[in-house]
Design a protein around this motif. Sequence first.
Motif, short mmCIF file in Angstrom:
data_model
loop_
_atom_site.label_atom_id
_atom_site.label_comp_id
_atom_site.label_asym_id
_atom_site.label_seq_id
_atom_site.Cartn_x
_atom_site.Cartn_y
_atom_site.Cartn_z
N LEU A 44 0.85 -1.18 0.00
CA LEU A 44 0.00 0.00 0.00
C LEU A 44 0.89 1.24 0.00
O LEU A 44 1.82 1.33 0.80
CB LEU A 44 -0.91 0.01 1.23
CG LEU A 44 -1.92 -1.12 1.31
CD1 LEU A 44 -2.66 -1.08 2.64
CD2 LEU A 44 -2.90 -1.07 0.15
N ASP A 45 0.61 2.18 -0.90
CA ASP A 45 1.42 3.39 -1.01
C ASP A 45 0.60 4.44 -1.74
O ASP A 45 -0.43 4.14 -2.36
CB ASP A 45 2.70 3.07 -1.79
CG ASP A 45 3.81 4.09 -1.59
OD1 ASP A 45 3.54 5.18 -1.05
OD2 ASP A 45 4.95 3.80 -1.98
N VAL A 63 0.23 -7.10 4.01
CA VAL A 63 1.00 -5.86 4.03
C VAL A 63 1.60 -5.62 5.41
O VAL A 63 2.73 -5.14 5.53
CB VAL A 63 0.13 -4.66 3.58
CG1 VAL A 63 0.88 -3.35 3.74
CG2 VAL A 63 -0.30 -4.84 2.12
N GLY A 64 0.90 -6.01 6.46
CA GLY A 64 1.42 -5.86 7.82
C GLY A 64 2.73 -6.61 8.01
O GLY A 64 3.63 -6.15 8.72
N ASP A 65 2.87 -7.77 7.36
CA ASP A 65 4.11 -8.54 7.43
C ASP A 65 5.23 -7.80 6.71
O ASP A 65 6.37 -7.77 7.17
CB ASP A 65 3.91 -9.92 6.82
CG ASP A 65 2.83 -10.73 7.52
OD1 ASP A 65 2.63 -10.54 8.74
OD2 ASP A 65 2.19 -11.55 6.85
N LEU A 66 4.91 -7.21 5.57
CA LEU A 66 5.89 -6.41 4.82
C LEU A 66 6.37 -5.25 5.69
O LEU A 66 7.57 -5.01 5.80
CB LEU A 66 5.25 -5.90 3.52
CG LEU A 66 6.12 -5.13 2.54
CD1 LEU A 66 5.54 -5.24 1.14
CD2 LEU A 66 6.27 -3.69 2.90
N TRP A 67 5.43 -4.55 6.31
CA TRP A 67 5.79 -3.42 7.17
C TRP A 67 6.66 -3.87 8.34
O TRP A 67 7.58 -3.16 8.75
CB TRP A 67 4.54 -2.71 7.67
CG TRP A 67 3.79 -1.96 6.60
CD1 TRP A 67 4.16 -1.77 5.29
CD2 TRP A 67 2.54 -1.32 6.74
NE1 TRP A 67 3.22 -1.05 4.62
CE2 TRP A 67 2.20 -0.76 5.49
CE3 TRP A 67 1.65 -1.17 7.79
CZ2 TRP A 67 1.02 -0.04 5.27
CZ3 TRP A 67 0.48 -0.46 7.58
CH2 TRP A 67 0.17 0.10 6.33
N ALA A 68 6.39 -5.04 8.90
CA ALA A 68 7.21 -5.55 10.01
C ALA A 68 8.64 -5.79 9.55
O ALA A 68 9.60 -5.43 10.26
CB ALA A 68 6.61 -6.85 10.56
N LEU A 69 8.81 -6.37 8.37
CA LEU A 69 10.16 -6.61 7.85
C LEU A 69 10.86 -5.29 7.51
O LEU A 69 12.06 -5.14 7.73
CB LEU A 69 10.10 -7.53 6.63
CG LEU A 69 9.79 -8.98 6.94
CD1 LEU A 69 9.43 -9.75 5.68
CD2 LEU A 69 10.94 -9.64 7.68
N GLU A 70 10.12 -4.33 7.00
CA GLU A 70 10.71 -3.03 6.69
C GLU A 70 11.13 -2.29 7.97
O GLU A 70 12.09 -1.54 7.96
CB GLU A 70 9.73 -2.16 5.90
CG GLU A 70 9.69 -2.50 4.44
CD GLU A 70 11.03 -2.29 3.76
OE1 GLU A 70 11.42 -1.13 3.55
OE2 GLU A 70 11.70 -3.29 3.44
#
Length: 195
Positions: free
Chosen positions: A60-61, A85-92
């Motif tokens: 999401l962007d 997306v929450g998993d992506l944000w956690a890794l970021e």
Amino acid sequence: MNDIDRLIQIMGRLPGLGPRSARRAVLHLLKKREALLHPLIDALGEVAANVKTCSVCGNLDAADPCAICRDAARDPSLICVVADVGDLWALERIATFKGRYHVLGGVLSALDGVGPEQLSIGPLLRRLEGGAVKEVILALGATVDGQTTAHYLSDRLQPLNVAVSRLAHGVPVGGELDYLDDGTLIQALKARQKL
């Protein structure tokens, strides 16, 4: 139903907020209208109007493709597959991974009626067709559904001549063996490493 009750009911649908927590949050917002409520309303309107789903990875962007997919400093030969997306944000958040991502939109779940067709598997396979991707990291949860999805993807990726890896599972940093569940201990023993 009045406006306040409607807001409480909507807030109560958010993860981590039940009816009582939602009631407290709404009361706090109403007491702090200028400092919290009005800025929240503005921010929600902007997000609703501007945020899109990235057509490449599913993040999401405000832009499509997203900032991660446009970042030339990221390694395009490395794709990390996540469920949400929450998993992506956690890794970021940990700022360690320097590759690209692919958001599946969930995991396979027979009980919930989620099959391969409901997930973003086709777009992932198309991203790998060009041969530029050398490794796919499956960063899926250690749940039954997460592991089922990982095995399914591993089988689908086999013919594409790409290395497939997954996140390590086992004893967490600071974890006491006596407090871990059996599945975690079994996984930790299977994934043991030489020192």
